[in-house]
Design an enzyme around this catalytic site. Structure first.
Site, short mmCIF file in Angstrom:
data_model
loop_
_atom_site.label_atom_id
_atom_site.label_comp_id
_atom_site.label_asym_id
_atom_site.label_seq_id
_atom_site.Cartn_x
_atom_site.Cartn_y
_atom_site.Cartn_z
N HIS A 23 3.45 -1.11 -6.74
CA HIS A 23 2.03 -1.41 -6.36
C HIS A 23 2.21 -1.47 -4.81
O HIS A 23 0.56 -1.25 -4.04
CB HIS A 23 1.14 -2.37 -7.17
CG HIS A 23 0.04 -1.81 -7.26
ND1 HIS A 23 -0.15 -0.29 -8.02
CD2 HIS A 23 -1.23 -2.70 -7.85
CE1 HIS A 23 -1.73 -0.29 -7.96
NE2 HIS A 23 -2.17 -2.11 -8.48
N ASN A 72 -7.93 -4.06 -6.51
CA ASN A 72 -8.86 -3.75 -6.56
C ASN A 72 -10.70 -4.18 -6.00
O ASN A 72 -11.66 -3.48 -6.75
CB ASN A 72 -9.11 -3.77 -8.40
CG ASN A 72 -9.34 -6.33 -8.49
OD1 ASN A 72 -10.06 -6.52 -7.52
ND2 ASN A 72 -9.51 -5.82 -9.44
N ASP A 97 0.42 4.09 -3.71
CA ASP A 97 1.48 4.14 -5.21
C ASP A 97 1.12 5.16 -5.93
O ASP A 97 -0.21 5.17 -6.17
CB ASP A 97 2.30 3.33 -5.69
CG ASP A 97 0.92 2.24 -6.52
OD1 ASP A 97 0.34 1.79 -5.88
OD2 ASP A 97 0.90 1.99 -7.56
N ASN A 118 -7.15 2.56 -8.57
CA ASN A 118 -8.44 0.75 -8.81
C ASN A 118 -8.48 1.09 -6.80
O ASN A 118 -9.78 0.55 -6.36
CB ASN A 118 -7.91 -0.75 -9.01
CG ASN A 118 -8.00 -0.10 -10.80
OD1 ASN A 118 -8.92 0.46 -11.75
ND2 ASN A 118 -7.74 -1.02 -11.15
#
Length: 197
Positions: A23, A72, A97, A118
């Protein structure tokens, strides 16, 4: 308006426990650009680490940003940086990613949906527009029945780590091409699978 300035945001989660996660590959790309430009991060009032540099003497000016919020909540610092530098969404490049792209490949696009990401979703929400360029770095799908949410928070495998510097280097090149050549030319160069480039 700064016609020669691009804001490049590398998405990820803050803290050493996340540093090697899939991530965080967007953050790794921005770190690579900072190293190339000889630029050092400093804490910005917007809640991001910011480094400024040029791709060559007299060349394009890049503002490299690593938000210090969780993925997020990326929109708030990105929106604040865009406002601080008086940049419209089209002068923002988000590096992130992408599960739907095989590991090792890249795709460049502007606008469109967030694909369940997100960080991208929150940035589009805060900016009020999805019309910003993105460098999508392929991390592939989770193996077997592993949940995507678990997969993205795992580190790259040893095999992937041997190829990771090449992928990060390609993505950094793609960011510079996007800024210097425009989205269409950069897409022509980078949107083919690596084996076909």
């Amino acid at each position: 308006m700064h016609d020669d300035v691009w804001l490049v945001v590398g998405l990820g989660n803050p803290g050493p426990q996340y540093a090697g996660n899939r991530h965080n590959v967007g953050r790794m790309v921005v770190d690579e650009l900072a190293a190339r430009f000889g630029a050092r991060y400093s804490r910005h009032k917007t809640g991001a680490g910011v480094a400024e540099g040029r791709d060559r003497p007299g060349g394009t000016r890049f503002v490299l940003a690593a938000p210090q919020t969780y993925m997020n909540e990326s929109g708030r610092p990105v929106g604040a940086l865009a406002k601080f530098y008086s940049l419209p969404p089209e002068r923002l490049i988000v590096v992130h990613d992408e599960l739907d792209i095989p590991f090792g490949d890249l795709r460049l696009k502007t606008g469109g949906g967030h694909g369940g990401h997100n960080g991208v979703r929150d940035i589009a929400l805060v900016l009020g527009s999805p019309e910003f360029p993105r460098v999508r770095v392929g991390i592939g799908r989770p193996p077997g029945r592993q949940a995507a949410a678990d997969f993205v928070l795992r580190d790259f495998t040893p095999t992937e780590r041997t190829e990771l510097p090449l992928l990060i280097g390609d993505a950094a090149d793609a960011v510079v091409d996007l800024a210097d050549l425009g989205i269409d030319a950069a897409q022509q160069r980078w949107n083919a699978p690596r084996a076909a480039r």
